[in-house]
Design an enzyme around this catalytic site. Structure first.
Site, mmCIF file in Angstrom:
data_model
loop_
_atom_site.group_PDB
_atom_site.id
_atom_site.type_symbol
_atom_site.label_atom_id
_atom_site.label_comp_id
_atom_site.label_asym_id
_atom_site.label_seq_id
_atom_site.Cartn_x
_atom_site.Cartn_y
_atom_site.Cartn_z
ATOM 1 N N ASP A 11 -56.953 16.743 32.703
ATOM 2 C CA ASP A 11 -55.781 16.687 33.353
ATOM 3 C C ASP A 11 -54.953 17.921 32.933
ATOM 4 O O ASP A 11 -55.314 17.865 31.369
ATOM 5 C CB ASP A 11 -55.272 15.496 33.757
ATOM 6 N N LYS A 12 -54.018 18.482 33.369
ATOM 7 C CA LYS A 12 -52.949 19.355 32.869
ATOM 8 C C LYS A 12 -51.911 18.856 31.830
ATOM 9 O O LYS A 12 -51.728 18.569 30.950
ATOM 10 C CB LYS A 12 -52.712 20.532 33.653
ATOM 11 N N ASP B 137 -54.444 10.210 37.801
ATOM 12 C CA ASP B 137 -55.864 10.218 37.325
ATOM 13 C C ASP B 137 -56.710 9.083 37.325
ATOM 14 O O ASP B 137 -57.900 9.070 36.921
ATOM 15 C CB ASP B 137 -55.572 10.793 35.820
#
Length: 668
Positions: A361-362, A560
């Site tokens: 994930d960023k 997420d």
């Protein structure tokens, strides 16, 4: 809280029950272990075999009866989980550890009891007691380190507020339980409150933080007719919202459903010790019966042949097998925690060695999850760069916007003194203004700058992932400040190391295509996915798995959670939400991407120790069982029960010491 529990119970009652059942089992094993341990001491002291080994005598009338009574308590109380487990394994036609333990303790108990009541032979009560105690300890250690992701759904439910502020037809507000809110009703959400249900803004304007739900790093401004998501946080102005989805139809409930589905369909790696135990069960049964038949066919007395058979069957269940994996896992999790890794799933180490692709994930994982100043420049001869930052920070200090927080934080890092401002005013969606040292200061967006008829400097826009604001004094532009969700310093090092090991590195984020591409280019990722929804992340994981990858997913937000549950190895960063951590197999306590490299190394070291311990704990049977059966009896070599017991104890010690050596390997 009542509503939160209602959601958890209503939608996921079975999952909630499983969590409580797991916690109850841990407490049960702990209690059975301590009670059995206390009862074992007098049994060991009264055991003739132990007395002969140590060199003392302690015998009195009725001592065997006392051993029988105490051993009966241990067998039926301490051994109950294994006896019960044996029945379940046999029903499934898959004998394993429980069946092997139950076989050994049953043979030891019933044979020894027969000896107490007149059969000619030796009693094995101390082996029975010590085996049960060690196996209880092993299972207790094991289950404590296994606490899986069963809290994830409850953590998701906790994100919803319990009370909503409903607006009645006469305009009066009333606080009601969120469960009472229905579609098309009007609710009021004040600054700082969580949004209680999905809906559409009817009146008001505010920034809403959806980062933990959608992965979007920047709080989203909400105007009339915009949608808001239940569980997000209203940061500034008040909003009147028309409820659209509640309960099971809400966005958050759908995420809960995806997490539950992924957890239920997630393949479980079969415990290596169970595989070894299955083979040992057949070995014990076959070797025991063969021993009995062979000695009887050779003309030996039934009592002698039976004693040989019992010795073989007890030795075939090594004490060390019960500790072989739990000890390694317990030590690994302890040492790993000190190195920034919190292991929540006992198979995570083993699985980590197989990773061939990692999806990051960023926001909050590769990046810091907060806006930071990347550049600032004065274009005025009368103000330095730091003076520009000082002026801007003094004004922004009155704002609660995330961009303001980034500017103020940068000024404090530079030890700049912030001044007092007057007449602070928010220019909705365009910037802010205030008076500072008797001059009007404006901090505006590129759009507002254009409206004011001021041209932006040619070097203001350099990177696609930056947000730029402009500072004006009395309508004259004096400089600009660029901000971005900063990439962690450790990210590039971690990704390079992973790629050197042949692991593909991808990124999936809720951010837009432009920002995602900029981050991907900076980190030289193999590929990236932008503007993805929770179901998209889960789908991406599945696609990679179908393409033959063993996938690890790293993230920190609720969005997420389904992907973390779907992945072969789910890794949550510690700075994220509780639900991400509860869904993941592993938590990066220090939120350091470099710890993922350590995870893979730890996984390999742990797996190696597991295999060494299994080979030793089970492998000694290759020597011990034939000797106990009497294969070399013709040349005077016969493994007595006492020597067999010593070998079993020695095996346990070796397994324990070998597990301790893992500390040195990890430190290297």
């Amino acid at each position: 809280m009542e509503h939160q529990q209602h959601i958890a119970n209503k939608n996921h009652h079975g999952h909630h029950d499983h969590h409580n059942h797991h916690a109850h089992m841990i407490a049960d094993f702990k209690k059975r272990f301590w009670i059995s341990l206390v009862i074992t001491f007098p049994i060991i002291v009264l055991a003739p075999m132990i007395q002969n080994l140590v060199g003392f005598e302690l015998g009195f009338k009725g001592d065997r009866s006392i051993q029988f009574i105490l051993s009966s308590v241990i067998f039926f109380y301490g051994g109950w989980p294994f006896l019960k487990g044996m029945v379940e394994e046999i029903k499934k036609r898959s004998p394993g550890m429980m069946t092997l333990i139950a076989l050994a303790i049953s043979v030891a108990y019933f044979y020894s009891s027969a000896v107490v009541f007149g059969l000619n032979g030796k009693i094995f009560f101390w082996e029975l007691a010590s085996l049960i105690v060690i196996m209880l300890l092993g299972h207790w250690i094991e289950m404590k380190s296994v606490m899986g992701a069963s809290n994830a759904l409850q953590e998701l439910a906790k994100m919803m507020p319990s009370i909503a502020r409903r607006i009645k037809e006469d305009g009066v507000y009333e606080d009601v339980p969120i469960a009472d809110i229905k579609s098309n009703e009007m609710i009021l959400i004040r600054p700082g409150e969580k949004v209680p249900a999905d809906g559409i803004v009817v009146k008001g304007e505010s920034h809403v933080n959806e980062s933990m739900l959608t992965g979007e790093s920047k709080p989203v401004i909400k105007h009339k007719d915009d949608q808001v998501i239940g569980g997000s946080v209203n940061e500034h102005g008040s909003l009147k919202v028309k409820v659209k989805h509640t309960g099971e139809d809400s966005y958050l409930s759908k995420v809960i459903g995806m997490v539950k589905e992924a957890q239920e369909t997630k393949s479980k790696t079969q415990n290596l010790a169970d595989k070894a135990a299955a083979w040992l069960f057949y070995l014990a049964l076959g070797a025991g019966l063969t021993t009995l038949v062979v000695w009887l066919s050779m003309g030996k007395d039934f009592d002698y042949a039976l004693e040989r058979m019992v010795t073989v069957m007890i030795i075939s269940c090594p004490h060390a097998l019960g500790l072989a994996i739990p000890l390694v896992v317990a030590i690994s999790t302890s040492i790993s925690a000190k190195n920034g890794l919190l292991i929540r799933n006992r198979t995570a180490f083993e699985n980590a060695r197989k990773i061939t692709a990692i999806i990051f994930d960023k926001t909050g994982t590769l990046t810091k999850g907060e806006f930071g100043v990347t550049r600032y420049k004065s274009i005025s001869n009368s103000h330095s760069d730091n003076e520009l930052l000082q002026i801007a920070a003094s004004i922004e200090n009155s704002s609660e916007h995330p961009i303001a927080a980034g500017i103020v934080r940068k000024a404090k890092e530079k030890d700049l003194t912030l001044g007092a401002v007057e007449h602070f005013q928010n220019i909705t969606g365009k910037g802010i203004k205030a008076r500072f040292k008797d001059r009007e200061i404006k901090i505006v967006s590129p759009g507002m700058l254009k409206e004011l008829g001021v041209e932006a400097p040619s070097d203001a826009f350099k990177s696609d992932d930056e947000t730029v604001v402009f500072v004006l004094i009395d309508s004259s532009l004096i400089g600009y400040i660029a901000l971005a969700d900063e990439i962690r310093e450790e990210s590039l090092v971690a990704i390079n190391t992973l790629k050197e090991r042949g692991i593909k590195v991808f990124m999936a984020t809720g951010d837009n295509q432009r920002v995602a591409k900029a981050v991907s280019d900076q980190l030289s990722l193999d590929n990236f996915y932008a503007e993805v929804l929770p179901e998209d992340k889960q789908r991406i994981i599945k696609e990679h798995q179908q393409n033959g990858y063993f996938v690890a997913m790293t993230g920190d937000g609720v969005n997420d959670a389904p992907a973390l549950a779907q992945a072969n190895v789910g890794i949550a960063v510690g700075s994220g939400t509780d639900v991400a951590a509860e869904t993941a197999d592993i938590v990066l306590v220090n939120s350091n991407p470099q710890d993922i490299t350590n995870l893979i190394l730890f996984g390999r070291a742990t797996y190696k120790k597991m295999m060494q311990n299994l080979w030793w704990s089970a492998g000694y049977n290759i020597v011990a069982v034939p000797l106990a059966a009497g294969i070399l009896a013709s040349v005077g070599i016969l493994l007595s029960p006492a020597i067999g017991a010593v070998l079993m104890s020695l095996s346990t010690v070796i397994v324990a010491l070998n597990a301790q050596l893992l500390k040195r390997q990890i430190k290297k």
